[in-house]
Enzyme design. Sequence first.
Site, PDB file in Angstrom:
ATOM      1  N   HIS A 208       0.844  -1.206   0.000  1.00 53.19           N
ATOM      2  CA  HIS A 208       0.000   0.000   0.000  1.00 53.19           C
ATOM      3  C   HIS A 208       0.876   1.253   0.000  1.00 53.19           C
ATOM      4  O   HIS A 208       0.626   2.190  -0.759  1.00 53.19           O
ATOM      5  CB  HIS A 208      -0.891   0.043   1.250  1.00 53.19           C
ATOM      6  CG  HIS A 208      -1.907  -1.060   1.350  1.00 53.19           C
ATOM      7  ND1 HIS A 208      -1.944  -1.948   2.386  1.00 53.19           N
ATOM      8  CD2 HIS A 208      -2.949  -1.400   0.541  1.00 53.19           C
ATOM      9  CE1 HIS A 208      -2.951  -2.787   2.230  1.00 53.19           C
ATOM     10  NE2 HIS A 208      -3.572  -2.487   1.108  1.00 53.19           N
TER      11      HIS A 208
ATOM     12  N   LYS B 239     -15.446  -8.268   5.958  1.00 52.72           N
ATOM     13  CA  LYS B 239     -14.106  -8.880   5.968  1.00 52.72           C
ATOM     14  C   LYS B 239     -13.652  -9.233   7.383  1.00 52.72           C
ATOM     15  O   LYS B 239     -12.566  -9.769   7.555  1.00 52.72           O
ATOM     16  CB  LYS B 239     -13.080  -7.934   5.309  1.00 52.72           C
ATOM     17  CG  LYS B 239     -13.251  -7.818   3.805  1.00 52.72           C
ATOM     18  CD  LYS B 239     -12.178  -6.961   3.160  1.00 52.72           C
ATOM     19  CE  LYS B 239     -11.045  -7.778   2.618  1.00 52.72           C
ATOM     20  NZ  LYS B 239     -10.081  -6.962   1.837  1.00 52.72           N
TER      21      LYS B 239
ATOM     22  N   ARG C 132      -2.266  -5.677  -8.565  1.00 52.99           N
ATOM     23  CA  ARG C 132      -1.052  -6.443  -8.286  1.00 52.99           C
ATOM     24  C   ARG C 132      -0.837  -7.530  -9.304  1.00 52.99           C
ATOM     25  O   ARG C 132       0.269  -7.881  -9.648  1.00 52.99           O
ATOM     26  CB  ARG C 132      -1.139  -7.068  -6.884  1.00 52.99           C
ATOM     27  CG  ARG C 132      -1.067  -6.060  -5.759  1.00 52.99           C
ATOM     28  CD  ARG C 132      -1.570  -6.654  -4.485  1.00 52.99           C
ATOM     29  NE  ARG C 132      -2.962  -7.080  -4.641  1.00 52.99           N
ATOM     30  CZ  ARG C 132      -3.612  -7.866  -3.811  1.00 52.99           C
ATOM     31  NH1 ARG C 132      -3.000  -8.349  -2.765  1.00 52.99           N
ATOM     32  NH2 ARG C 132      -4.869  -8.178  -4.027  1.00 52.99           N
TER      33      ARG C 132
ATOM     34  N   SER D 113      -2.920  -8.195   2.856  1.00 48.73           N
ATOM     35  CA  SER D 113      -3.044  -8.046   4.319  1.00 48.73           C
ATOM     36  C   SER D 113      -3.366  -9.389   4.969  1.00 48.73           C
ATOM     37  O   SER D 113      -2.876  -9.687   6.052  1.00 48.73           O
ATOM     38  CB  SER D 113      -4.113  -7.005   4.646  1.00 48.73           C
ATOM     39  OG  SER D 113      -3.721  -5.762   4.116  1.00 48.73           O
TER      40      SER D 113
HETATM   41  N1  COA Z   1      -0.221  -3.832  -1.844  1.00 49.35           N
HETATM   42  C1  COA Z   1      -0.500  -4.829  -1.017  1.00 49.35           C
HETATM   43  N2  COA Z   1      -1.717  -5.329  -0.864  1.00 49.35           N
HETATM   44  C2  COA Z   1      -2.695  -4.777  -1.585  1.00 49.35           C
HETATM   45  C3  COA Z   1      -2.468  -3.734  -2.474  1.00 49.35           C
HETATM   46  C4  COA Z   1      -1.149  -3.256  -2.584  1.00 49.35           C
HETATM   47  N3  COA Z   1      -0.823  -2.255  -3.397  1.00 49.35           N
HETATM   48  N4  COA Z   1      -3.631  -3.410  -3.041  1.00 49.35           N
HETATM   49  C5  COA Z   1      -4.550  -4.236  -2.530  1.00 49.35           C
HETATM   50  N5  COA Z   1      -3.979  -5.064  -1.648  1.00 49.35           N
HETATM   51  C6  COA Z   1      -4.605  -6.151  -0.912  1.00 49.35           C
HETATM   52  C7  COA Z   1      -5.177  -5.737   0.384  1.00 49.35           C
HETATM   53  O1  COA Z   1      -4.250  -5.896   1.427  1.00 49.35           O
HETATM   54  C8  COA Z   1      -6.341  -6.683   0.508  1.00 49.35           C
HETATM   55  O2  COA Z   1      -5.902  -7.890   1.047  1.00 49.35           O
HETATM   56  P1  COA Z   1      -6.884  -8.808   1.881  1.00 49.35           P
HETATM   57  O3  COA Z   1      -8.080  -9.082   1.023  1.00 49.35           O
HETATM   58  O4  COA Z   1      -6.031  -9.966   2.123  1.00 49.35           O
HETATM   59  O5  COA Z   1      -7.235  -8.031   3.114  1.00 49.35           O
HETATM   60  C9  COA Z   1      -6.775  -6.932  -0.927  1.00 49.35           C
HETATM   61  O6  COA Z   1      -5.678  -6.603  -1.690  1.00 49.35           O
HETATM   62  C10 COA Z   1      -7.880  -6.069  -1.421  1.00 49.35           C
HETATM   63  O7  COA Z   1      -8.309  -5.273  -0.439  1.00 49.35           O
HETATM   64  P2  COA Z   1      -8.437  -3.700  -0.426  1.00 49.35           P
HETATM   65  O8  COA Z   1      -7.545  -3.015  -1.377  1.00 49.35           O
HETATM   66  O9  COA Z   1      -8.383  -3.294   1.001  1.00 49.35           O
HETATM   67  O10 COA Z   1      -9.783  -3.551  -1.011  1.00 49.35           O
HETATM   68  P3  COA Z   1     -11.055  -4.150  -0.461  1.00 49.35           P
HETATM   69  O11 COA Z   1     -11.475  -5.063  -1.530  1.00 49.35           O
HETATM   70  O12 COA Z   1     -10.970  -4.688   0.908  1.00 49.35           O
HETATM   71  O13 COA Z   1     -11.883  -2.833  -0.335  1.00 49.35           O
HETATM   72  C11 COA Z   1     -13.365  -1.144  -0.975  1.00 49.35           C
HETATM   73  C12 COA Z   1     -12.701  -2.450  -1.309  1.00 49.35           C
HETATM   74  C13 COA Z   1     -13.208  -0.716   0.460  1.00 49.35           C
HETATM   75  C14 COA Z   1     -12.769  -0.074  -1.864  1.00 49.35           C
HETATM   76  C15 COA Z   1     -14.855  -1.351  -1.313  1.00 49.35           C
HETATM   77  O14 COA Z   1     -15.337  -2.427  -0.564  1.00 49.35           O
HETATM   78  C16 COA Z   1     -15.676  -0.113  -1.011  1.00 49.35           C
HETATM   79  O15 COA Z   1     -15.667   0.810  -1.769  1.00 49.35           O
HETATM   80  N6  COA Z   1     -16.410  -0.133   0.119  1.00 49.35           N
HETATM   81  C17 COA Z   1     -17.242   0.969   0.542  1.00 49.35           C
HETATM   82  C18 COA Z   1     -18.705   0.637   0.325  1.00 49.35           C
HETATM   83  C19 COA Z   1     -19.080   0.820  -1.117  1.00 49.35           C
HETATM   84  O16 COA Z   1     -19.048   1.886  -1.680  1.00 49.35           O
HETATM   85  N7  COA Z   1     -19.481  -0.301  -1.757  1.00 49.35           N
HETATM   86  C20 COA Z   1     -19.893  -0.306  -3.129  1.00 49.35           C
HETATM   87  C21 COA Z   1     -18.705  -0.385  -4.058  1.00 49.35           C
HETATM   88  S1  COA Z   1     -19.189  -0.202  -5.727  1.00 49.35           S
END
Ligand code: COA
Length: 160
Positions: free
Chosen positions: A17, A41, A90, A128
Amino acid sequence: MVKAVYPGTFDPITHGHSDLIGRACRLFEEVKVAIAISPSKKPLFPVEERVALAREVLAEHGNVTVCSFHCLLADFCRKERAQVILRGLRAVSDFEYEFQLAGMNRRLVPEVETLFLTPAENFSYISSSLIKEIAGLGGDVSEFVHPVVQTALIEKLGRP
Ligand code: COA
């Protein structure tokens, strides 16, 4: 002035990140790291702790701020007057979900563009969940997370 919102769960923030945020803050005047509560999650760290950790890790960047959000990402971006949603890609496996998310957000908030950055190669396999699993089993995660995050993981998961 382009303001980018980088949303995610950040449970916890990793070097992957931070790498992406480092790149983003050279491209945009303002980067807002927006930490979703993401109850589905079942995060290890409550959102306040995730915010505090990210603030500490990202303190060196003058144009980065961190906050939590509890609403639709589209509404948050509108309220923040952001022009960009930033996401990391990624691997090809990220693409399908990201494509869907970007499409839905475009529908909900057409004036905001989703842009993707790729992290450095050596962070392309970090997630994560993997970090939490490794730390929980006593593995060394110092290569992948900031020392404050490592300490927080040990406090939360204990030393096996
Ligand atoms: N480096 C390391 N890890 C990364 C990364 C990077 N550059 N980019 C993503 N990841 C990992 C994260 O650690 C995470 O790992 P995990 O699943 O093991 O925890 C995974 O990739 C993806 O997670 P993250 O980037 O945190 O995204 P998410 O899918 O958890 O979150 C949101 C998505 C929060 C953006 C989405 O759920 C959201 O917008 N929520 C708000 C409610 C909403 O509007 N919903 C409707 C959406 S249309």
